[in-house]
Write an enzyme that holds these catalytic residues in place. Structure first.
Site, PDB file in Angstrom:
ATOM      1  N   ARG A  93      70.058   2.112  41.850  1.00 37.90           N
ATOM      2  CA  ARG A  93      69.616   1.795  43.214  1.00 37.90           C
ATOM      3  C   ARG A  93      70.786   1.869  44.192  1.00 37.90           C
ATOM      4  O   ARG A  93      70.626   2.258  45.344  1.00 37.90           O
ATOM      5  CB  ARG A  93      69.029   0.391  43.185  1.00 37.90           C
ATOM      6  CG  ARG A  93      68.707  -0.175  44.547  1.00 37.90           C
ATOM      7  CD  ARG A  93      68.204  -1.602  44.428  1.00 37.90           C
ATOM      8  NE  ARG A  93      68.138  -2.247  45.725  1.00 37.90           N
ATOM      9  CZ  ARG A  93      67.130  -2.119  46.572  1.00 37.90           C
ATOM     10  NH1 ARG A  93      66.122  -1.349  46.267  1.00 37.90           N
ATOM     11  NH2 ARG A  93      67.144  -2.749  47.727  1.00 37.90           N
ATOM     12  N   ARG A 122      62.127  -3.410  44.588  1.00 40.69           N
ATOM     13  CA  ARG A 122      63.213  -3.686  45.540  1.00 40.69           C
ATOM     14  C   ARG A 122      63.057  -2.735  46.725  1.00 40.69           C
ATOM     15  O   ARG A 122      63.527  -1.632  46.714  1.00 40.69           O
ATOM     16  CB  ARG A 122      64.546  -3.561  44.829  1.00 40.69           C
ATOM     17  CG  ARG A 122      64.675  -4.744  43.853  1.00 40.69           C
ATOM     18  CD  ARG A 122      65.731  -4.544  42.853  1.00 40.69           C
ATOM     19  NE  ARG A 122      67.056  -4.703  43.454  1.00 40.69           N
ATOM     20  CZ  ARG A 122      68.157  -4.531  42.729  1.00 40.69           C
ATOM     21  NH1 ARG A 122      68.058  -4.148  41.478  1.00 40.69           N
ATOM     22  NH2 ARG A 122      69.339  -4.674  43.272  1.00 40.69           N
ATOM     23  N   PRO A 123      62.325  -3.222  47.763  1.00 37.65           N
ATOM     24  CA  PRO A 123      62.057  -2.360  48.904  1.00 37.65           C
ATOM     25  C   PRO A 123      63.340  -2.043  49.690  1.00 37.65           C
ATOM     26  O   PRO A 123      64.400  -2.621  49.425  1.00 37.65           O
ATOM     27  CB  PRO A 123      61.107  -3.186  49.745  1.00 37.65           C
ATOM     28  CG  PRO A 123      61.373  -4.581  49.372  1.00 37.65           C
ATOM     29  CD  PRO A 123      61.816  -4.553  47.948  1.00 37.65           C
ATOM     30  N   ASP A 125      62.879  -1.588  53.195  1.00 39.15           N
ATOM     31  CA  ASP A 125      62.389  -1.654  54.580  1.00 39.15           C
ATOM     32  C   ASP A 125      63.451  -2.138  55.555  1.00 39.15           C
ATOM     33  O   ASP A 125      63.538  -1.651  56.685  1.00 39.15           O
ATOM     34  CB  ASP A 125      61.149  -2.558  54.661  1.00 39.15           C
ATOM     35  CG  ASP A 125      61.411  -3.940  54.056  1.00 39.15           C
ATOM     36  OD1 ASP A 125      62.012  -3.994  52.958  1.00 39.15           O
ATOM     37  OD2 ASP A 125      61.053  -4.938  54.680  1.00 39.15           O
ATOM     38  N   LEU A 126      64.341  -3.039  55.120  1.00 38.77           N
ATOM     39  CA  LEU A 126      65.342  -3.566  56.052  1.00 38.77           C
ATOM     40  C   LEU A 126      66.449  -2.538  56.312  1.00 38.77           C
ATOM     41  O   LEU A 126      66.977  -2.451  57.425  1.00 38.77           O
ATOM     42  CB  LEU A 126      65.934  -4.869  55.505  1.00 38.77           C
ATOM     43  CG  LEU A 126      64.908  -5.998  55.335  1.00 38.77           C
ATOM     44  CD1 LEU A 126      65.541  -7.211  54.666  1.00 38.77           C
ATOM     45  CD2 LEU A 126      64.293  -6.379  56.676  1.00 38.77           C
ATOM     46  N   VAL A 327      65.551 -15.266  45.126  1.00 39.45           N
ATOM     47  CA  VAL A 327      66.001 -14.006  45.711  1.00 39.45           C
ATOM     48  C   VAL A 327      65.144 -12.831  45.268  1.00 39.45           C
ATOM     49  O   VAL A 327      64.740 -12.001  46.072  1.00 39.45           O
ATOM     50  CB  VAL A 327      67.493 -13.749  45.355  1.00 39.45           C
ATOM     51  CG1 VAL A 327      67.946 -12.390  45.858  1.00 39.45           C
ATOM     52  CG2 VAL A 327      68.368 -14.866  45.926  1.00 39.45           C
ATOM     53  N   ARG A 397      76.352  -0.887  32.402  1.00 32.29           N
ATOM     54  CA  ARG A 397      76.325  -0.599  33.841  1.00 32.29           C
ATOM     55  C   ARG A 397      77.165  -1.634  34.586  1.00 32.29           C
ATOM     56  O   ARG A 397      77.746  -1.352  35.602  1.00 32.29           O
ATOM     57  CB  ARG A 397      74.886  -0.682  34.373  1.00 32.29           C
ATOM     58  CG  ARG A 397      73.995   0.432  33.909  1.00 32.29           C
ATOM     59  CD  ARG A 397      72.645   0.336  34.582  1.00 32.29           C
ATOM     60  NE  ARG A 397      72.782   0.199  36.041  1.00 32.29           N
ATOM     61  CZ  ARG A 397      71.778  -0.133  36.840  1.00 32.29           C
ATOM     62  NH1 ARG A 397      70.589  -0.372  36.328  1.00 32.29           N
ATOM     63  NH2 ARG A 397      71.956  -0.245  38.141  1.00 32.29           N
TER      64      ARG A 397
HETATM   65  C1  EPZ Z   1      72.687  -6.503  45.558  1.00 31.06           C
HETATM   66  O1  EPZ Z   1      71.468  -5.821  45.349  1.00 31.06           O
HETATM   67  C2  EPZ Z   1      73.398  -6.471  44.220  1.00 31.06           C
HETATM   68  N1  EPZ Z   1      73.648  -5.079  43.838  1.00 31.06           N
HETATM   69  C3  EPZ Z   1      72.544  -7.173  43.174  1.00 31.06           C
HETATM   70  O2  EPZ Z   1      73.286  -7.180  41.963  1.00 31.06           O
HETATM   71  C4  EPZ Z   1      72.315  -8.614  43.615  1.00 31.06           C
HETATM   72  O3  EPZ Z   1      71.465  -9.255  42.685  1.00 31.06           O
HETATM   73  C5  EPZ Z   1      71.663  -8.626  45.004  1.00 31.06           C
HETATM   74  O4  EPZ Z   1      72.486  -7.878  45.933  1.00 31.06           O
HETATM   75  C6  EPZ Z   1      71.490 -10.035  45.551  1.00 31.06           C
HETATM   76  O5  EPZ Z   1      72.742 -10.677  45.589  1.00 31.06           O
HETATM   77  C7  EPZ Z   1      74.686  -4.423  44.405  1.00 31.06           C
HETATM   78  O6  EPZ Z   1      75.407  -4.961  45.231  1.00 31.06           O
HETATM   79  C8  EPZ Z   1      74.906  -3.013  43.954  1.00 31.06           C
HETATM   80  P1  EPZ Z   1      69.243  -7.368  48.275  1.00 31.06           P
HETATM   81  P2  EPZ Z   1      70.526  -5.443  46.617  1.00 31.06           P
HETATM   82  O7  EPZ Z   1      69.003  -6.217  49.167  1.00 31.06           O
HETATM   83  O8  EPZ Z   1      71.388  -5.052  47.766  1.00 31.06           O
HETATM   84  C9  EPZ Z   1      64.709  -7.936  49.270  1.00 31.06           C
HETATM   85  C10 EPZ Z   1      73.643  -7.007  39.689  1.00 31.06           C
HETATM   86  O9  EPZ Z   1      73.179  -7.676  38.788  1.00 31.06           O
HETATM   87  N2  EPZ Z   1      64.868  -6.767  50.143  1.00 31.06           N
HETATM   88  O10 EPZ Z   1      70.120  -8.495  48.751  1.00 31.06           O
HETATM   89  O11 EPZ Z   1      69.509  -4.498  46.147  1.00 31.06           O
HETATM   90  C11 EPZ Z   1      64.718  -7.529  47.810  1.00 31.06           C
HETATM   91  O12 EPZ Z   1      63.411  -7.165  47.405  1.00 31.06           O
HETATM   92  C12 EPZ Z   1      72.746  -6.532  40.816  1.00 31.06           C
HETATM   93  O13 EPZ Z   1      74.857  -6.694  39.823  1.00 31.06           O
HETATM   94  C13 EPZ Z   1      63.843  -6.435  51.011  1.00 31.06           C
HETATM   95  O14 EPZ Z   1      62.809  -7.096  51.056  1.00 31.06           O
HETATM   96  O15 EPZ Z   1      69.858  -6.862  46.897  1.00 31.06           O
HETATM   97  C14 EPZ Z   1      65.172  -8.770  47.106  1.00 31.06           C
HETATM   98  O16 EPZ Z   1      64.051  -9.619  46.867  1.00 31.06           O
HETATM   99  C15 EPZ Z   1      71.306  -6.857  40.522  1.00 31.06           C
HETATM  100  N3  EPZ Z   1      63.970  -5.343  51.803  1.00 31.06           N
HETATM  101  C16 EPZ Z   1      66.083  -9.438  48.128  1.00 31.06           C
HETATM  102  O17 EPZ Z   1      65.844  -8.804  49.390  1.00 31.06           O
HETATM  103  C17 EPZ Z   1      65.104  -4.571  51.797  1.00 31.06           C
HETATM  104  O18 EPZ Z   1      65.179  -3.602  52.590  1.00 31.06           O
HETATM  105  C18 EPZ Z   1      67.559  -9.286  47.801  1.00 31.06           C
HETATM  106  O19 EPZ Z   1      67.832  -7.922  47.763  1.00 31.06           O
HETATM  107  C19 EPZ Z   1      66.141  -4.924  50.914  1.00 31.06           C
HETATM  108  C20 EPZ Z   1      66.005  -6.025  50.104  1.00 31.06           C
END
Ligand code: EPZ
Length: 416
Positions: A93, A122-123, A125-126, A327, A397
């Site tokens: 991702r 994991r959308p 949209d934001l 989260v 990974r």
């Molecule tokens: C980052 O993922 C990390 N990955 C994740 O680590 C980590 O768990 C996560 O942040 C939360 O801290 C990297 O940094 C590469 P988010 P990310 O966007 O950016 C929702 C690991 O184990 N969301 O903060 O994908 C989403 O569905 C990985 O190292 C939207 O709704 O996380 C989720 O419920 C796993 N719309 C929440 O936000 C969006 O456009 C958090 O996602 C984006 C996200």
């Protein structure tokens, strides 16, 4: 070789040095697309995900050289391709993080819908909300997403959720946009600060990273820089839990203790003695592991990436603990695997109720995401018999040489 065997191990003892943070290296490697001169990154962890994003950078025309251990040299002066290959995107991702930089450098970017862990839908949209706010046209067709903008103009963007990836992608799209961009309700993770520091070294003008409001003033061009990746707070937390669960005595080195306050606090509540000394943290496990409740939250709350590891610890605590995952909506897939090992866990929506048991037993289990894999290794350390963990590519990974590091602490673990 895609199985890890973990035997019941004695209390772990000794020192372990933490590698650079995966979740800082990946966005910073993506941000290297913005530079037009040589970039040297140090303390880059040796991970599958780092290899994948470097392949993505090369496919876009960047020159990527792996120098000696942990040092990567990138030059993105002549990037010429704005489309990322599907087979690379589907692996991870985080490849999606190249969209912001490409939109800025080339005015267009096309990529496939992100793949990655199965921890819920994991959308993005934001991310797209931010790109649109800066003036990009977005079009989605047949699983591909395209973003196009002749020029990007700064704007004020509110994130409905403090998404780490969206904050990073929008920050990278805004660094050369005209005028000023403000990201409200931005993620405050240390990796956001590391990325902003790196971008500012390249010549960007970013203020407020680490707070919930980040201001980016557009600049004309970004140059080159040398940058060292911050230590991985999640790897550090994982080894601290390893000390707790085996009732061992471990010194974790190369740690920024302010980044792992919630983990230190919760391990103390669980009965561990923890001594902080500069960039070292000593963790002495307690004979009796107390049951504590945790609720995962965006930084500075308890990190979701430590939830599975902590659940392993609570599985052998004295009492009942409740773990609430706020989260991600589906980050309990390790529960079934732990139950196969004798853990007593009930899921109720976003809550897991763990009734500590005296001991776990080995069983063939599978890593369902990279942190779940680590949680199963931890559970295997205290399970009777040999625990066989499948699908360990997830672990590779996110963890740099986990067997070597944990073997040096006395664990009996090997790959077959
Ligand atoms: C980052 O993922 C990390 N990955 C994740 O680590 C980590 O768990 C996560 O942040 C939360 O801290 C990297 O940094 C590469 P988010 P990310 O966007 O950016 C929702 C690991 O184990 N969301 O903060 O994908 C989403 O569905 C990985 O190292 C939207 O709704 O996380 C989720 O419920 C796993 N719309 C929440 O936000 C969006 O456009 C958090 O996602 C984006 C996200």
């Amino acid at each position: 070789m895609n199985k890890i065997m973990v035997e019941k191990s004695p209390p772990l003892r000794g020192n372990v040095r933490i590698s650079g943070a995966k979740n800082s290296a990946l966005p910073i490697l993506a941000a290297s697309l913005l530079g037009t001169e040589d970039i040297i990154l140090e303390d880059v962890p040796k991970l599958k995900d780092v290899e994948v994003i470097c392949e993505v950078l090369s496919s876009l025309g960047a020159k990527v050289e792996f120098l000696d251990k942990g040092i990567i040299k990138i030059n993105s002066k002549d990037i010429n391709n704005y489309e990322t290959p599907y087979e690379l995107m589907s692996k991870m991702r985080a490849s999606f993080l190249v969209m912001g930089p490409l939109l800025t450098r080339l005015g267009k970017t096309k990529t496939s819908l992100p793949g990655g862990c199965a921890i819920g839908t994991r959308p993005i949209d934001l991310h797209l909300k931010g790109f649109r706010a800066l003036g990009a046209e977005i079009d989605v067709d047949h699983g591909n997403i395209g973003a196009y903008a002749d020029r990007l103009v700064g704007d004020r963007i509110y994130l409905d959720f403090p998404s780490v990836g969206a904050t990073e992608n929008i920050m990278m799209a805004a660094v050369m946009a005209e005028g000023e961009t403000i990201i409200d309700n931005a993620a405050m993770e240390p990796e956001i600060v590391d990325l902003a520091n790196f971008l500012n070294k390249l010549g960007a003008d970013i203020k407020g990273a680490g707070t919930s409001s980040i201001r980016i003033k557009g600049v004309k061009e970004l140059g080159g820089a040398t940058h060292s990746i911050i230590p991985d707070r999640i790897e550090a937390g994982t080894f601290m839990v390893a000390a707790a669960i085996t009732k061992g005595d471990i010194v974790v080195e190369n740690v920024i203790t302010s980044h792992i306050k919630p983990v230190i606090a919760k391990l103390r509540e669980a009965g561990c003695q923890i001594y902080e000394n500069g960039d070292k943290v000593r963790v002495i496990g307690a004979d009796e592991i107390k049951a504590v409740d945790i609720k995962t939250l965006p930084y500075p709350g308890f990190p979701t990436d430590m939830q599975a590891q902590f659940m392993s610890l609570m599985s052998v605590s004295q009492g009942t603990s409740v773990i609430i995952e706020t989260v991600f909506e589906n980050r309990f897939m390790h529960v079934d695997e732990l139950k196969r090992m004798g853990a007593d866990i009930k899921i109720d929506g976003r809550s897991a109720i763990i009734q500590g048991v005296d001991s776990l037993m080995s069983a063939p289990v599978k890593a369902t995401d990279l942190r779940a894999g680590a949680a199963l290794v931890l559970a295997g350390l205290v399970s009777d018999g040999v625990t066989e963990i499948g699908d360990i590519y997830h672990i590779d990974r996110g963890y740099d040489n986990i067997e070597e590091k944990i073997t040096k602490l006395g664990a009996k673990i090997y790959r077959v």
